[in-house]
Design a protein around this motif. Structure first.
Motif, PDB file in Angstrom:
ATOM      1  N   TRP A   1       4.605 -85.933  32.066  1.00 51.35           N
ATOM      2  CA  TRP A   1       5.553 -86.615  30.953  1.00 51.35           C
ATOM      3  C   TRP A   1       5.735 -87.675  31.276  1.00 51.35           C
ATOM      4  CZ3 TRP A   1       9.594 -82.881  27.920  1.00 51.35           C
ATOM      5  CH2 TRP A   1       9.633 -83.408  27.082  1.00 51.35           C
TER       6      TRP A   1
ATOM      7  N   GLN B   1       2.429 -87.028  21.491  1.00 54.04           N
ATOM      8  CA  GLN B   1       2.363 -86.238  23.117  1.00 54.04           C
ATOM      9  C   GLN B   1       3.334 -85.475  22.909  1.00 54.04           C
ATOM     10  OE1 GLN B   1       3.128 -88.096  26.729  1.00 54.04           O
ATOM     11  NE2 GLN B   1       3.116 -86.568  27.973  1.00 54.04           N
TER      12      GLN B   1
ATOM     13  N   HIS C   1      -7.103 -87.641  30.597  1.00 51.57           N
ATOM     14  CA  HIS C   1      -7.033 -88.011  29.018  1.00 51.57           C
ATOM     15  C   HIS C   1      -7.534 -88.379  28.782  1.00 51.57           C
ATOM     16  CE1 HIS C   1      -2.945 -84.862  28.922  1.00 51.57           C
ATOM     17  NE2 HIS C   1      -2.931 -84.992  29.667  1.00 51.57           N
TER      18      HIS C   1
ATOM     19  N   TYR D   1       0.092 -81.201  31.192  1.00 50.61           N
ATOM     20  CA  TYR D   1       1.134 -82.403  29.777  1.00 50.61           C
ATOM     21  C   TYR D   1       2.813 -82.889  30.808  1.00 50.61           C
ATOM     22  CZ  TYR D   1      -1.351 -83.782  26.155  1.00 50.61           C
ATOM     23  OH  TYR D   1      -2.210 -84.035  25.274  1.00 50.61           O
TER      24      TYR D   1
ATOM     25  N   ILE E   1       3.541 -80.768  23.298  1.00 53.35           N
ATOM     26  CA  ILE E   1       3.734 -80.114  24.455  1.00 53.35           C
ATOM     27  C   ILE E   1       4.475 -78.772  23.649  1.00 53.35           C
ATOM     28  CG2 ILE E   1       6.152 -80.236  25.228  1.00 53.35           C
ATOM     29  CD1 ILE E   1       4.234 -82.925  26.788  1.00 53.35           C
TER      30      ILE E   1
ATOM     31  N   GLU F   1      -4.913 -82.401  19.656  1.00 54.25           N
ATOM     32  CA  GLU F   1      -5.886 -83.056  21.140  1.00 54.25           C
ATOM     33  C   GLU F   1      -7.382 -83.912  21.303  1.00 54.25           C
ATOM     34  OE1 GLU F   1      -5.382 -84.180  24.315  1.00 54.25           O
ATOM     35  OE2 GLU F   1      -3.942 -83.004  24.507  1.00 54.25           O
TER      36      GLU F   1
END
Length: 174
Positions: free
Chosen positions: A106, A47, A129, A102, A51, A33
């Motif tokens: 998505w 990403q 983000h 997230y 996740i 992150e």
């Protein structure tokens, strides 16, 4: 009495086994992150991995809580145990919020939703983000996780285990 002691040792060992792997996932997640803030071009590439690490953590956290409850019932409540639980809960909640952010942003989820309010929420979260707010949340969660781990070490090995454990113990408990 001997049977309770054996049950205690078993639950503590199982707790330690199931808790450390999810912690590694959370540390890796937080590092990814932070990297995403400094390397925005990597955001999309990382990403799914982020996740995935958070989902693995959810499974591990569930197992860790189950084994912790057995151990805690056998140890009893102390200030250290209550603080350990409090900081674990804070870390858990922050990481859960991040995972939720997230999941709802998505692309595969957003494409199927046509609701204007949802689209505005997703846009707001995307800005979070973009401006590093999620990274800041992950750093705060990582601090809570570190405190939880130090207090866990104080429970299992004593408050003088190492300088970090002693510092956290003295800061939180004393």
């Amino acid at each position: 009495n001997t049977q309770s002691f054996i049950r205690f040792l078993y639950s503590m060992n199982i707790h330690l086994l199931v808790v450390h792997f999810p912690i590694v996932c959370l540390v890796l997640y937080s590092l990814l992150e932070i990297i995403s803030v400094f390397k925005p071009s990597w955001k999309a590439k990382l990403q799914f991995t982020k996740i995935f690490l958070l989902v693995i953590w959810v499974v591990g956290a569930f197992m860790a809580v189950q084994t912790w409850e057995i151990a805690r019932d056998l140890i009893g409540k102390t200030n250290v145990i209550e603080a350990h639980e409090t900081y674990a809960d804070l870390a858990y909640k922050l990481y859960a919020i991040i995972l939720f952010l997230y999941i709802i942003t998505w692309e595969q989820v957003v494409v199927r939703v046509k609701n204007n309010l949802i689209i505005k929420i997703v846009s707001f979260i995307d800005k979070m983000h973009k401006y590093g707010i999620v990274a800041i949340l992950s750093i705060i969660a990582l601090v809570f996780l570190t405190i939880t781990g130090a207090l866990g070490a104080a429970i299992s090995h004593g408050p003088d285990t190492d300088p970090v454990v002693k510092f956290v113990y003295d800061l939180i408990i004393n």
